[in-house]
Design an enzyme around this catalytic site. Structure first.
Site, PDB file in Angstrom:
ATOM      1  N   CYS A 245       0.574 -19.687   6.731  1.00 41.50           N
ATOM      2  CA  CYS A 245      -0.381 -20.541   6.027  1.00 41.50           C
ATOM      3  C   CYS A 245       0.301 -21.458   5.019  1.00 41.50           C
ATOM      4  CB  CYS A 245      -1.453 -19.705   5.339  1.00 41.50           C
ATOM      5  SG  CYS A 245      -0.760 -18.492   4.180  1.00 41.50           S
TER       6      CYS A 245
ATOM      7  N   HIS B  97      -1.211 -16.210   0.115  1.00 38.44           N
ATOM      8  CA  HIS B  97      -1.939 -17.026   1.093  1.00 38.44           C
ATOM      9  C   HIS B  97      -2.270 -18.315   0.360  1.00 38.44           C
ATOM     10  CE1 HIS B  97      -4.827 -18.369   4.069  1.00 38.44           C
ATOM     11  NE2 HIS B  97      -5.704 -18.551   3.100  1.00 38.44           N
TER      12      HIS B  97
END
Length: 148
Positions: free
Chosen positions: A116, A42
């Site tokens: 992301c 992430h």
């Protein structure tokens, strides 16, 4: 509208503000997988003491989240990477996030094609002209290419 957190001040370098990519492990297996170049990550972009990230939800509103740097619950912070510098003010950056929010809706999140890391790459290019390192989204790219 973005969710706003506490904003801290950072020392500036000749009117420029650093743009950092904060990288998080999504799984404990990244300890080994990272060295093989296939980790699952992430990421968020930190600028002006605020971190911006993109995530999924069930509403057709922006999936861009604004929060405290290095404080994402459920993720283990791995490292911070200086991508470059920007002259943009916090107000200008929030304007960019509002624009990107039209494209990065919570319902449009996809682990392979719009995650992301894709968001962070777009933000970093807009703010500094430089992309994020290739290894951060390598797994999504390899899955995407093998599906085609």
């Amino acid at each position: 509208m973005l969710c706003r957190g506490r904003i801290s001040t950072m020392p500036r370098k000749a009117g420029l503000v650093p743009v950092h990519l904060n990288v998080y492990d999504l799984t404990s297996m990244n300890g080994c997988a990272h060295w093989l170049g296939i980790g699952v990550y992430h990421s968020g972009v930190e600028v002006h003491g605020v971190e911006y990230a993109f995530g999924s939800h069930e509403n057709a509103t922006t999936g861009i989240i604004e929060g405290e740097p290095k404080e994402w619950k459920g993720f283990t912070f791995r490292k911070q990477i200086l991508i470059g510098w920007t002259e943009m003010s916090l107000r200008e950056i929030r304007g960019i996030m509002e624009e990107l929010g039209e494209y990065y809706k919570g319902t449009s999140y996809n682990m392979i094609t719009r995650n992301c890391n894709h968001f962070c790459n777009d933000v970093c290019i807009r703010l500094t002209g430089k992309p994020i390192p290739n290894w951060i989204n390598r797994l999504a790219r390899s899955v995407c290419c093998s599906v085609e």
